[in-house]
Write an enzyme that holds these catalytic residues in place. Structure first.
Site, PDB file in Angstrom:
ATOM      1  N   ASP A 247       0.839  -1.200   0.000  1.00  0.00           N
ATOM      2  CA  ASP A 247       0.000   0.000   0.000  1.00  0.00           C
ATOM      3  C   ASP A 247       0.871   1.246   0.000  1.00  0.00           C
ATOM      4  O   ASP A 247       1.720   1.403   0.874  1.00  0.00           O
ATOM      5  CB  ASP A 247      -0.895  -0.035   1.251  1.00  0.00           C
ATOM      6  CG  ASP A 247      -1.731   1.228   1.384  1.00  0.00           C
ATOM      7  OD1 ASP A 247      -2.041   1.845   0.338  1.00  0.00           O
ATOM      8  OD2 ASP A 247      -2.066   1.600   2.520  1.00  0.00           O
TER       9      ASP A 247
ATOM     10  N   ASP B 289      -4.154   3.930   2.881  1.00  0.00           N
ATOM     11  CA  ASP B 289      -5.552   3.600   3.178  1.00  0.00           C
ATOM     12  C   ASP B 289      -5.713   2.165   3.684  1.00  0.00           C
ATOM     13  O   ASP B 289      -6.833   1.694   3.891  1.00  0.00           O
ATOM     14  CB  ASP B 289      -6.461   3.859   1.963  1.00  0.00           C
ATOM     15  CG  ASP B 289      -6.128   2.965   0.781  1.00  0.00           C
ATOM     16  OD1 ASP B 289      -5.169   2.160   0.879  1.00  0.00           O
ATOM     17  OD2 ASP B 289      -6.823   3.058  -0.252  1.00  0.00           O
TER      18      ASP B 289
ATOM     19  N   ASP C 290      -2.159  -1.275  -3.564  1.00  0.00           N
ATOM     20  CA  ASP C 290      -2.555  -0.570  -4.787  1.00  0.00           C
ATOM     21  C   ASP C 290      -1.545  -0.821  -5.908  1.00  0.00           C
ATOM     22  O   ASP C 290      -0.508  -1.459  -5.692  1.00  0.00           O
ATOM     23  CB  ASP C 290      -2.721   0.929  -4.507  1.00  0.00           C
ATOM     24  CG  ASP C 290      -1.583   1.508  -3.672  1.00  0.00           C
ATOM     25  OD1 ASP C 290      -0.423   1.152  -3.949  1.00  0.00           O
ATOM     26  OD2 ASP C 290      -1.864   2.285  -2.739  1.00  0.00           O
TER      27      ASP C 290
ATOM     28  N   ASP D  22      -6.648 -10.981 -14.934  1.00  0.00           N
ATOM     29  CA  ASP D  22      -7.677 -11.937 -14.552  1.00  0.00           C
ATOM     30  C   ASP D  22      -8.934 -11.669 -15.380  1.00  0.00           C
ATOM     31  O   ASP D  22      -9.384 -10.529 -15.464  1.00  0.00           O
ATOM     32  CB  ASP D  22      -7.985 -11.767 -13.056  1.00  0.00           C
ATOM     33  CG  ASP D  22      -8.142 -13.095 -12.347  1.00  0.00           C
ATOM     34  OD1 ASP D  22      -8.945 -13.916 -12.826  1.00  0.00           O
ATOM     35  OD2 ASP D  22      -7.474 -13.307 -11.318  1.00  0.00           O
TER      36      ASP D  22
ATOM     37  N   ASP E 173     -11.023 -17.073 -14.905  1.00  0.00           N
ATOM     38  CA  ASP E 173     -11.729 -17.487 -13.699  1.00  0.00           C
ATOM     39  C   ASP E 173     -12.852 -18.484 -14.025  1.00  0.00           C
ATOM     40  O   ASP E 173     -13.653 -18.247 -14.937  1.00  0.00           O
ATOM     41  CB  ASP E 173     -12.335 -16.217 -13.057  1.00  0.00           C
ATOM     42  CG  ASP E 173     -12.841 -16.440 -11.653  1.00  0.00           C
ATOM     43  OD1 ASP E 173     -12.033 -16.745 -10.773  1.00  0.00           O
ATOM     44  OD2 ASP E 173     -14.067 -16.303 -11.444  1.00  0.00           O
TER      45      ASP E 173
ATOM     46  N   GLU F  67      -8.879 -21.596 -15.042  1.00  0.00           N
ATOM     47  CA  GLU F  67      -9.162 -22.167 -13.728  1.00  0.00           C
ATOM     48  C   GLU F  67     -10.308 -23.151 -13.921  1.00  0.00           C
ATOM     49  O   GLU F  67     -11.408 -22.767 -14.297  1.00  0.00           O
ATOM     50  CB  GLU F  67      -9.552 -21.076 -12.730  1.00  0.00           C
ATOM     51  CG  GLU F  67      -9.650 -21.610 -11.324  1.00  0.00           C
ATOM     52  CD  GLU F  67     -10.540 -20.788 -10.417  1.00  0.00           C
ATOM     53  OE1 GLU F  67     -10.363 -20.848  -9.205  1.00  0.00           O
ATOM     54  OE2 GLU F  67     -11.432 -20.083 -10.918  1.00  0.00           O
TER      55      GLU F  67
ATOM     56  N   HIS G  85      -4.751 -17.377  -3.809  1.00  0.00           N
ATOM     57  CA  HIS G  85      -5.564 -16.478  -2.976  1.00  0.00           C
ATOM     58  C   HIS G  85      -6.830 -17.139  -2.441  1.00  0.00           C
ATOM     59  O   HIS G  85      -7.539 -16.537  -1.639  1.00  0.00           O
ATOM     60  CB  HIS G  85      -5.931 -15.231  -3.799  1.00  0.00           C
ATOM     61  CG  HIS G  85      -6.841 -15.570  -4.946  1.00  0.00           C
ATOM     62  ND1 HIS G  85      -6.452 -16.391  -5.986  1.00  0.00           N
ATOM     63  CD2 HIS G  85      -8.125 -15.222  -5.200  1.00  0.00           C
ATOM     64  CE1 HIS G  85      -7.479 -16.518  -6.827  1.00  0.00           C
ATOM     65  NE2 HIS G  85      -8.497 -15.815  -6.380  1.00  0.00           N
ATOM     66  N   ASP G  86      -7.144 -18.344  -2.904  1.00  0.00           N
ATOM     67  CA  ASP G  86      -8.346 -19.051  -2.451  1.00  0.00           C
ATOM     68  C   ASP G  86      -8.031 -20.199  -1.489  1.00  0.00           C
ATOM     69  O   ASP G  86      -8.949 -20.882  -1.023  1.00  0.00           O
ATOM     70  CB  ASP G  86      -9.081 -19.694  -3.639  1.00  0.00           C
ATOM     71  CG  ASP G  86      -9.695 -18.671  -4.569  1.00  0.00           C
ATOM     72  OD1 ASP G  86     -10.013 -17.560  -4.112  1.00  0.00           O
ATOM     73  OD2 ASP G  86      -9.863 -19.001  -5.767  1.00  0.00           O
TER      74      ASP G  86
END
Ligand code: TEU
Length: 590
Positions: free
Chosen positions: A26, A30, A34, A103, A226, A280, A354-355
């Protein structure tokens, strides 16, 4: 040349680094990562030696599912920066010789996408962009007998209607939501705010192709697609028939009747020849995968399969219960894909993303963090296929010790846990938290640990997910300063991969298949006459106890070089030895 030119491809020879931008770095305080944060770390990625970055969704989105709910495919989410920032990122990657894949999330959109807004409003142009259906009337008698509860579908008490079929969402509960305005149900295989697009509609396909071309024109090198094998739904949307399916109905909507037509059209219409695509593929078998991949396939470069991600599903077969996995099963599963796709497709090699929970916590050992992380990496980098690093894997990041559900943000965890609580599955709060600590996707989504600083150097603000308390021990700064760290081992493996064709293209052959701790295999490249030109041997002690290794005939006494080993200097000949916990070695055979 041992590898014929037509078999070579840049994406086979690449190592991919997956970035989950929300949690990477970041720059504006915030608490959310990013794109300028990624730009800031380009030299870091270059130093590590990766070739390709896969950037998880950065598009305009209400973030119900952290960007996997796209509201505008051609705009960058404010929190992540601007299109100019994204262009800087692409240029920065390209100038360092790295590539970028984006993605592609086109099974569904966000409910805030203007297509859905218009579809919901009944605009004739978009009416059919999503899967809308009438429900099924429920006889009063069923209601009276307590067999039907309108509240289960979010309907008022006097409603006597249930969804068009019995399909369930991956996030728990029915895959249908009632819309007051249209007085119809719409399909969503994920959250109710992620309505499924209707791929039967040629206008939908055209819109998607145009959008893809738009990104290729901007200079991207490929797409990660995806849940791409869910896009074709069978006519009549029949009820599910398989009681063991991962969610109710999956036997109907996985690899639907027109999926190959659509995936081929995506490639023919919208993907340049030299681009990389990785699908995927939910619930995919080797034989089905071959139809998407390889010379006779639909044009897809490679696939993520989930077979090895299911080994620790619980007794009821579901993701949201916990079962035991064994080294034998993992070996068998990976071996099946290695053999199955050799010459006929291409594997994507991963043990986390990430899953999924962190691979050290799941397949390795936190007590032997360095040893097991490097062993798992040795496996990934000496299999046939393209290895993927999920951010933080290269420093051996682990699962997060969640203390309460309040620390969880992930919609998948929250919805599924709610559903299980409704069904009375948990015996106590601890029981619930145990499962969350084991399975939640947020394990992988805590901030990247750059330093031992207060927020692990991730942000100057309050991080959107808590930082793992092990940051003082597990962070990039200290890993880079220590020549024996996991990070340096990754760098060596990546170099090795770039230097050795045999590790990219060689055929995989399993030795000692019956062994329940040792995973031993060769990789072989043959010349045009079929004679062995190059051969390596990988030996892995997959566990926390020392094990006797008795080399099988054919490799015993061989070798003249150790290509890499995670315990430092070892013998260069392959001989009977005691292997230490999580010990990994790769030899070059004579
Ligand atoms: O994941 C699809 C998928 O099937 C899973 O890995 C999923 O996270 C899990 O099974 C939940 O049920 C993809 C994305 O990678 C994931 O982040 C998205 O949430 C999902 O699709 C919907 O777009």
């Amino acid at each position: 040349m041992t590898v014929p030119d037509h078999e070579r491809a840049w994406w086979k020879e690449s190592v991919v680094y997956q970035i989950y931008p929300r949690s990477f770095n970041d720059t504006d305080g915030d608490g959310v990562g990013d794109i300028p944060g990624v730009v800031e770390k380009l030299d870091y990625l270059d130093d590590l030696g990766v070739d390709v970055v896969w950037l998880c969704p950065v598009y305009e989105s209400p973030n119900v599912d952290n960007g996997y709910d796209v509201a505008d495919y051609r705009a960058i989410l404010d929190t992540f920066g601007t299109m100019a920032d994204w262009e800087t990122l692409l240029a920065g990657l390209h100038s360092r010789g790295m590539k970028l894949i984006m993605d592609l999330v086109v099974n569904h959109t966000s409910d805030e996408h203007e297509w859905f807004v218009d579809s919901r409003a009944g605009d004739p142009e978009y009416e059919d962009f999503y899967v809308w259906r009438d429900g099924e009337a429920v006889p009063e008698s069923e209601y009276e007998a307590g067999l039907y509860d309108p509240a289960e579908y979010g309907l008022p008490r006097d409603a006597r209607e249930r969804p068009p079929n019995d399909w369930e969402s991956f996030f728990g509960g029915p895959a249908w939501t009632w819309d007051e305005g249209r007085e119809e149900w719409y399909l969503h295989l994920f959250d109710e705010r992620q309505p499924d697009l209707n791929w039967e509609n040629a206008d939908v396909r055209e819109e998607v192709f145009e959008m893809m071309e738009w990104w290729f024109d901007k200079g991207i090198d490929g797409f990660r697609m995806d849940v791409i094998n869910l896009i074709s739904k069978p006519e009549g949307l029949p009820d599910g028939e398989d009681d063991e399916a991962i969610v109710r109905g999956a036997d109907k909507f996985v690899n639907g009747p027109r999926v190959h037509e659509y995936v081929r059209a995506i490639h023919d219409e919208a993907v340049p020849d030299d681009a990389m695509t990785v699908g995927e593929m939910v619930e995919m078998s080797v034989d089905e995968a071959k139809r998407f991949l390889g010379d006779d396939g639909d044009g897809m470069s490679m696939a993520f399969n989930f077979d090895h991600m299911r080994l620790d599903f619980g007794p009821d077969g579901g993701r949201w219960s916990k079962g035991e996995w064994s080294v034998r099963e993992l070996k068998e599963t990976i071996t099946r894909w290695q053999g199955g796709l050799d010459g006929e497709g291409w594997n994507s090699l991963y043990l986390n993303n990430h899953d999924e929970p962190r691979m050290v916590s799941r397949f390795g050992s936190e007590a032997y963090r360095r040893e097991s992380a490097t062993l798992l990496a040795t496996l990934l980098y000496t299999l046939q296929g393209t290895p993927y690093i999920y951010q933080g894997e290269e420093i051996g990041m682990t699962n997060y010790p969640f203390e309460s559900l309040e620390e969880v943000r992930d919609v998948d965890t929250l919805r599924n846990v709610e559903e299980l609580e409704r069904k009375g599955r948990f015996t106590s709060d601890d029981d619930l938290l145990d499962l969350v600590r084991y399975r939640s996707r947020d394990n992988a989504r805590t901030p990247m640990q750059w330093s031992a600083g207060p927020t692990a150097g991730f942000t100057d603000g309050e991080p959107w997910l808590p930082v793992n308390p092990n940051k003082s021990e597990v962070n990039v700064e200290s890993a880079r300063a220590d020549a024996s760290s996991i990070w340096h081992y990754y760098r060596d493996l990546i170099d090795l991969r770039h230097d050795e064709d045999v590790l990219v293209y060689g055929t995989y052959d399993l030795l000692l298949p019956e062994h329940d701790r040792l995973w031993v295999y060769t990789r072989t490249l043959r010349d045009a006459e079929g004679c062995v030109a190059e051969r390596t041997l990988t030996v892995l002690n997959f566990g926390s106890e020392a094990v006797e290794f008795e080399p099988p005939t054919g490799v015993a006494g061989e070798a003249d070089e150790v290509l890499i080993a995670n315990y430092g200097e070892v013998n260069t000949t392959v001989e009977a030895e005691t292997l230490r916990p999580w010990e990994a070695r790769v030899y070059r055979l004579r």
